[in-house]
Design an enzyme around this catalytic site. Structure first.
Site, PDB file in Angstrom:
ATOM      1  N   GLU A 157       1.035  -1.245   0.297  1.00  0.00           N
ATOM      2  CA  GLU A 157       0.536   0.067   0.080  1.00  0.00           C
ATOM      3  C   GLU A 157       0.516   0.931   0.083  1.00  0.00           C
ATOM      4  O   GLU A 157       0.379   2.237  -0.793  1.00  0.00           O
ATOM      5  CB  GLU A 157      -0.917  -0.349   1.299  1.00  0.00           C
ATOM      6  CG  GLU A 157      -2.095  -1.007   1.067  1.00  0.00           C
ATOM      7  CD  GLU A 157      -1.731  -2.302   1.446  1.00  0.00           C
ATOM      8  OE1 GLU A 157      -0.850  -2.670   1.612  1.00  0.00           O
ATOM      9  OE2 GLU A 157      -2.175  -3.824   1.285  1.00  0.00           O
ATOM     10  N   ARG A 164     -18.873  -1.647  -2.434  1.00  0.00           N
ATOM     11  CA  ARG A 164     -19.117  -2.351  -3.761  1.00  0.00           C
ATOM     12  C   ARG A 164     -19.598  -3.441  -3.651  1.00  0.00           C
ATOM     13  O   ARG A 164     -20.303  -3.632  -3.099  1.00  0.00           O
ATOM     14  CB  ARG A 164     -17.000  -2.962  -3.725  1.00  0.00           C
ATOM     15  CG  ARG A 164     -16.652  -3.412  -1.846  1.00  0.00           C
ATOM     16  CD  ARG A 164     -17.223  -5.137  -1.382  1.00  0.00           C
ATOM     17  NE  ARG A 164     -16.174  -6.051  -3.093  1.00  0.00           N
ATOM     18  CZ  ARG A 164     -17.151  -7.031  -3.377  1.00  0.00           C
ATOM     19  NH1 ARG A 164     -18.575  -7.124  -2.959  1.00  0.00           N
ATOM     20  NH2 ARG A 164     -16.091  -7.834  -3.643  1.00  0.00           N
ATOM     21  N   PHE A 204      -6.216  -1.340   4.856  1.00  0.00           N
ATOM     22  CA  PHE A 204      -5.142  -0.257   4.444  1.00  0.00           C
ATOM     23  C   PHE A 204      -3.843   0.837   4.157  1.00  0.00           C
ATOM     24  O   PHE A 204      -3.496   0.894   4.506  1.00  0.00           O
ATOM     25  CB  PHE A 204      -4.642  -1.324   3.601  1.00  0.00           C
ATOM     26  CG  PHE A 204      -5.052  -3.348   3.766  1.00  0.00           C
ATOM     27  CD1 PHE A 204      -4.869  -3.256   4.960  1.00  0.00           C
ATOM     28  CD2 PHE A 204      -6.085  -4.293   3.469  1.00  0.00           C
ATOM     29  CE1 PHE A 204      -4.985  -5.035   5.822  1.00  0.00           C
ATOM     30  CE2 PHE A 204      -6.233  -4.643   3.350  1.00  0.00           C
ATOM     31  CZ  PHE A 204      -6.494  -5.341   4.856  1.00  0.00           C
TER      32      PHE A 204
END
Lengths: 332, 283
Positions: A76, A184, A101
């Site tokens: 990340e 999502r 993250f």
């Protein structure tokens, strides 16, 4: 004699749990499809992820525009640094990973490489707040607090598929870095019933009501609308003010609505009580000398349990049922 | 040595001398600074700014330029010294170093300084940004190079290794990374704080075209930069530069604790004299 009792249906604590309530209309991957549509007009858009394209709906973009898709691996810090580099060279990266993250592992990179240089990087983060039962490793209960504190960062918490569709072109039009929470998979679609249009930085009254004003963002707006319908049966009239842009905050609309006398003001958010929408609004009210009865529905300052998402939403008071009961208690 | 190389070397030695001198003059303004590092990296910067890189000094945002990303922001004094020598920053601005409202803050920040391509200081970020810039340049069909300088201490940071792996994955043949191995970081010798050798083997294993040179030998540095640019394989390029803290000023070079050099007031003049004497000049 033994009686055979049917096994209770196991509730899942799967990482990707549905946030749709039963029978709710949903739409598949609104972010991925909206980005593909916009990318046709905006050649500078690129997609980047850290091994989570399929889980952030970015795979849809990657399939259509493989040459504009950058898989950075499970890294990340690199993801954010490289996004900064691409933005320096004129690209507009839409970067995806999970909210935990981005905000916890790569905070310094977003702060230094992206925000300080005011770069045009759009960071879309899945599993915001409590939207997975996978435990604290994946539950981003404090993402809004962290991102609000970052200078120059615009912070957005959309409610549904319609809003995500409208948010994608709007953030592309906004110069500078944006952190947006991402829903999502099969995402509920509710706001089209309210003739809603997303405008960056604007709060919108979705329904009026004389007794209670719920101010909410993200999935809590869906819940607030359901609560309002439920409480109508008890003759409690609930107004809902949706605040998708957490920063900059639309304080004028919030002050106007919260300043109307006689209503209990409840801020409902899918985030810890610390540093999110509730505290942002509380501070704005105090600064302006507006002091209504004020309550917060939010996650506790704690490492949350693992478990099935509906169980956890009940346990922490952000399900429609518990939220409705809580508000009823408050208004006596 | 043929005449043109000899001339180039003489000119570069002059540039390196003036970069060191600029850094000392800036250090004198503040009475302190990362002088040891500025002196150790001056030869590398002379080759980068006065030989290898494609730049327009008067137009630091020129689209066709090679980019230089200073990851170790505390080396800013060295980069300012080079940008002054290259003509991007006027010589007289040197006196503002580290002062309020100066364009030359003590740690390198992109929004302050013409020619500064990133805000360094939070160590270990430069290589990741360089990866993105290389990808961005390829998208545009540009043949510009991205140079990034980082220190051996930054190898402690995990993000550097993320960048190393990804640069090879993306076959970034437009990336030239320079590691300054002076074996000094804040708490002591780098190799004792976190053992990082064998570096050449590690970088090669990570898929980089790797050269290791004496970073204070101008000929070697010059050749390494040329080889890095001309290397035919589709790989990122690494120059590991072994340098000496304080190089060019023997009494500073000899100091044991030289991560952040304390220089007494009277010593600045001595340092300038020693530098000049070493370069066969008068200060």
């Amino acid at each position: 004699m033994n009686t055979i009792t049917p096994k209770p249906k196991l509730k899942t604590s799967a990482m990707i749990a549905s946030i749709a309530s039963e029978g709710q209309r949903t739409q598949a991957a609104p972010f991925g499809h909206a980005l593909v549509k916009l990318a046709a007009e905006r050649p500078e858009i690129v997609g980047m992820t850290a091994d989570l394209a399929k889980y952030t709906d970015l795979h849809i973009f990657a399939q259509v525009y493989p040459e504009r898709f950058y898989q950075m691996g499970m890294a990340e810090q690199l993801l954010m640094g490289a996004a900064a580099g691409l933005a320096h060279e004129g690209a507009m990266p839409f970067v995806t990973t999970y909210a935990v993250f981005a905000t916890r592992r790569a905070y310094d990179f977003m702060h230094q490489a992206i925000a300080e240089d005011n770069l045009n990087v759009k960071i879309a983060c899945a599993l915001p707040g409590l939207t997975t039962g996978y435990g604290p490793s994946h539950q981003a209960a404090e993402d809004l607090a962290l991102m609000r504190a970052m200078p120059g960062m615009t912070v957005i918490d959309p409610c549904d598929a319609l809003e995500i569709e409208q948010m994608v072109p709007a953030v592309a039009d906004h110069p500078g870095p944006v952190y947006m929470r991402l829903l999502r998979g099969a995402v509920p679609r509710v706001l089209d019933e309210y003739d809603y249009r997303f405008e960056l930085g604007k709060a919108k009254v979705l329904r009026g009501g004389r007794d209670v004003l719920v101010i909410s963002s993200g999935i809590m707006t869906m819940r607030a609308l359901e609560v309002a319908r439920e409480l109508q049966a008890d003759n409690v009239d609930v107004a809902v003010l949706h605040v998708p842009t957490i920063k900059p905050l639309d304080t004028s609309t919030i002050l106007r609505e919260a300043g109307r006398s006689g209503r209990l003001v409840v801020v409902a958010e899918n985030h810890t009580t610390i540093g999110g929408l509730g505290e942002a609004i509380g501070t704005a009210l105090l600064r302006a000398g507006v002091t209504p009865q004020f309550r917060q529905i939010a996650l506790p300052d704690a490492f949350l349990d693992a478990g099935a998402l509906p169980t956890l939403h009940d346990r922490y008071g952000i399900s429609t049922r518990v939220m409705a009961n809580t508000i009823k208690t408050w208004i006596g | 040595m043929d005449t043109s190389i000899k001339e180039a070397r003489t000119t570069l030695a002059e540039h390196a001398y003036r970069i060191r001198r600029n850094a000392l003059l800036m250090g004198e303004v503040q009475g302190q600074g990362y002088i040891g590092q500025a002196l150790d990296i001056a030869d590398v910067l002379a080759v980068a700014y006065c030989h290898a890189m494609n730049l327009k000094a008067e137009d630091p945002q020129w689209e066709g330029r090679d980019r230089f990303l200073l990851s170790n922001g505390h080396y800013a004094i060295a980069l300012y010294a080079a940008l002054i020598e290259a003509g991007t920053i006027p010589q007289e601005e040197l006196e503002t170093y580290g002062s309020d409202d100066s364009r030359l803050p003590m740690s390198g920040m992109a929004s302050y300084t013409p020619g500064m391509e990133m805000s360094g200081g939070s160590l270990g970020q430069g290589l990741t940004i360089a990866v993105g810039r290389c990808l961005g340049l390829k998208r545009k069909g540009s043949d510009a190079f991205v140079y990034t300088l980082f220190s051996d201490g930054e190898l402690d940071e995990g993000a550097v290794w993320e960048g190393l792996m990804s640069a090879a994955h993306w076959k970034l043949d437009n990336l030239i990374a320079i590691v300054d191995v002076n074996n000094q970081q804040a708490d002591g010798p780098s190799g004792e704080i976190m053992a990082f050798e064998p570096l050449v083997e590690k970088m090669e294993a990570f898929g980089w075209f790797t050269q290791r040179v004496d970073g204070n030998d101008l000929d070697a540095v010059l050749e390494a930069f040329d080889a890095a640019r001309q290397h035919p394989e589709p790989k990122p390029r690494m120059i590991i530069a072994d340098t000496r803290m304080g190089c060019g000023v023997p009494f500073l070079e000899a100091r044991e604790k030289n991560h952040f050099i304390r220089v007494d007031e009277h010593e600045w003049q001595l340092a300038l004299q020693a530098l000049a004497a070493g370069a066969g000049r008068t200060a």
